[in-house]
Design a protein around this motif. Structure first.
Motif, PDB file in Angstrom:
ATOM      1  N   SER A 268       2.018  12.677   6.131  1.00 48.70           N
ATOM      2  CA  SER A 268       1.280  11.683   6.910  1.00 48.70           C
ATOM      3  C   SER A 268       2.246  10.864   7.767  1.00 48.70           C
ATOM      4  O   SER A 268       3.416  10.698   7.405  1.00 48.70           O
ATOM      5  N   PRO A 269       1.787  10.341   8.884  1.00 50.01           N
ATOM      6  CA  PRO A 269       2.657   9.526   9.739  1.00 50.01           C
ATOM      7  C   PRO A 269       3.069   8.233   9.040  1.00 50.01           C
ATOM      8  O   PRO A 269       2.354   7.732   8.173  1.00 50.01           O
ATOM      9  N   GLU A 270       4.211   7.719   9.439  1.00 49.12           N
ATOM     10  CA  GLU A 270       4.778   6.548   8.765  1.00 49.12           C
ATOM     11  C   GLU A 270       3.843   5.350   8.797  1.00 49.12           C
ATOM     12  O   GLU A 270       3.761   4.596   7.819  1.00 49.12           O
ATOM     13  N   HIS A 271       3.119   5.164   9.907  1.00 44.55           N
ATOM     14  CA  HIS A 271       2.260   3.978  10.004  1.00 44.55           C
ATOM     15  C   HIS A 271       1.087   4.037   9.026  1.00 44.55           C
ATOM     16  O   HIS A 271       0.491   3.009   8.713  1.00 44.55           O
ATOM     17  N   GLU A 272       0.759   5.220   8.525  1.00 47.14           N
ATOM     18  CA  GLU A 272      -0.259   5.345   7.479  1.00 47.14           C
ATOM     19  C   GLU A 272       0.376   5.308   6.089  1.00 47.14           C
ATOM     20  O   GLU A 272      -0.186   4.739   5.146  1.00 47.14           O
ATOM     21  N   ARG A 273       1.539   5.932   5.969  1.00 45.84           N
ATOM     22  CA  ARG A 273       2.204   6.059   4.681  1.00 45.84           C
ATOM     23  C   ARG A 273       2.798   4.740   4.185  1.00 45.84           C
ATOM     24  O   ARG A 273       2.611   4.363   3.015  1.00 45.84           O
ATOM     25  N   GLN A 274       3.508   4.032   5.039  1.00 45.53           N
ATOM     26  CA  GLN A 274       4.279   2.884   4.590  1.00 45.53           C
ATOM     27  C   GLN A 274       3.442   1.753   4.006  1.00 45.53           C
ATOM     28  O   GLN A 274       3.803   1.189   2.962  1.00 45.53           O
ATOM     29  N   PRO A 275       2.304   1.395   4.595  1.00 47.65           N
ATOM     30  CA  PRO A 275       1.493   0.335   3.974  1.00 47.65           C
ATOM     31  C   PRO A 275       1.014   0.690   2.576  1.00 47.65           C
ATOM     32  O   PRO A 275       0.920  -0.190   1.705  1.00 47.65           O
ATOM     33  N   ILE A 276       0.740   1.968   2.340  1.00 48.17           N
ATOM     34  CA  ILE A 276       0.296   2.378   1.010  1.00 48.17           C
ATOM     35  C   ILE A 276       1.447   2.278   0.013  1.00 48.17           C
ATOM     36  O   ILE A 276       1.266   1.797  -1.113  1.00 48.17           O
ATOM     37  N   ILE A 277       2.627   2.720   0.414  1.00 46.82           N
ATOM     38  CA  ILE A 277       3.787   2.616  -0.473  1.00 46.82           C
ATOM     39  C   ILE A 277       4.064   1.150  -0.806  1.00 46.82           C
ATOM     40  O   ILE A 277       4.341   0.800  -1.966  1.00 46.82           O
ATOM     41  N   GLU A 278       3.979   0.282   0.186  1.00 46.84           N
ATOM     42  CA  GLU A 278       4.208  -1.144  -0.049  1.00 46.84           C
ATOM     43  C   GLU A 278       3.175  -1.724  -1.006  1.00 46.84           C
ATOM     44  O   GLU A 278       3.499  -2.557  -1.862  1.00 46.84           O
ATOM     45  N   MET A 279       1.939  -1.283  -0.874  1.00 44.40           N
ATOM     46  CA  MET A 279       0.895  -1.735  -1.782  1.00 44.40           C
ATOM     47  C   MET A 279       1.174  -1.278  -3.210  1.00 44.40           C
ATOM     48  O   MET A 279       1.087  -2.060  -4.158  1.00 44.40           O
ATOM     49  N   LEU A 280       1.543  -0.019  -3.378  1.00 40.44           N
ATOM     50  CA  LEU A 280       1.825   0.513  -4.714  1.00 40.44           C
ATOM     51  C   LEU A 280       3.040  -0.170  -5.338  1.00 40.44           C
ATOM     52  O   LEU A 280       3.090  -0.361  -6.557  1.00 40.44           O
ATOM     53  N   ALA A 281       3.992  -0.539  -4.516  1.00 35.42           N
ATOM     54  CA  ALA A 281       5.217  -1.158  -5.023  1.00 35.42           C
ATOM     55  C   ALA A 281       4.959  -2.524  -5.661  1.00 35.42           C
ATOM     56  O   ALA A 281       5.757  -2.982  -6.488  1.00 35.42           O
TER      57      ALA A 281
END
Length: 210
Positions: A96-109
């Motif tokens: 997935s593109p970074e602009h979709e991936r990164q917010p989810i990773i930040e949320m999980l973190a």
């Protein structure tokens, strides 16, 4: 109407469902992929799942678990698969593109549970996602505590260059390594994903991110 491969329920076909105000974009997966999963089952024997992203997990939309003689689960539709611990989840994150991936990773973190630890280790996660992209598939080998006996490989399903779902193959880990699973079955998984994508184009179904 058509019968679901996974649970014998009857569901509206894609064209009929597109006329319904309640139709949701991710529902394409069952209508288009079901017959292809049936054909895939005869070839690979092991069960396969089609999943889509739902906020913080991949959700099984269609599966052949019920019909595979090698399956260890029967009821899978609707099951949530953790993004950081499963082949499907890591595949979605990798492709997935970074602009979709990164917010989810930040949320999980921000979540304290152990299953989200990888989101708090950016270098380790980055290496895993880079390897996934290089290999062309995601993998899990006994990495999910709830399913320690299983392993899986997964590939992305795309629409207009966006990842809209994943197709995985699940097997008992002691049966073969990830590399052996990829050697035996990756080509079949990739072929079916291409067929799903082609059918979406034929039906003029385009996924809109919500």
């Amino acid at each position: 109407m058509r019968r679901s491969l996974s649970d014998d329920s009857f569901r509206l076909t894609m064209k009929v469902r597109q006329l319904s105000e309640g139709f949701r974009d991710e529902h394409w997966i069952s209508a288009l992929a079901t017959p292809l999963l049936g054909e895939l089952l005869r070839e690979v024997i092991w069960p396969t799942d089609l999943t889509t992203l739902d906020v913080d997990a991949m959700v099984v939309r269609e599966t052949t678990h019920r019909f595979s003689r090698l399956s260890f689960h029967r009821s899978m539709v609707g099951r949530r698969l953790p993004l950081l611990l499963t082949a499907s989840g890591l595949t979605w994150l990798a492709f997935s593109p970074e602009h979709e991936r990164q917010p989810i990773i930040e949320m999980l973190a921000t979540r304290p549970e152990e299953e989200y630890q990888l989101a708090r280790e950016p270098e380790k996660l980055h290496a895993i996602l880079e390897k996934t992209r290089k290999n062309g598939y995601g993998s899990n080998f006994q990495g999910w505590q709830l399913e320690q006996k299983i392993a899986s490989i997964a590939v992305p399903v795309r629409s207009q260059e966006r990842v809209i779902g994943c197709l995985n193959l699940v097997y008992i880990a002691k049966a073969m390594t990830i590399e052996q699973a990829a050697e035996k079955h990756l080509a079949a998984l990739l072929r079916v994903t291409r067929q799903i994508e082609e059918r979406m184009e034929e039906e003029e179904i385009f996924y809109e991110h919500r």
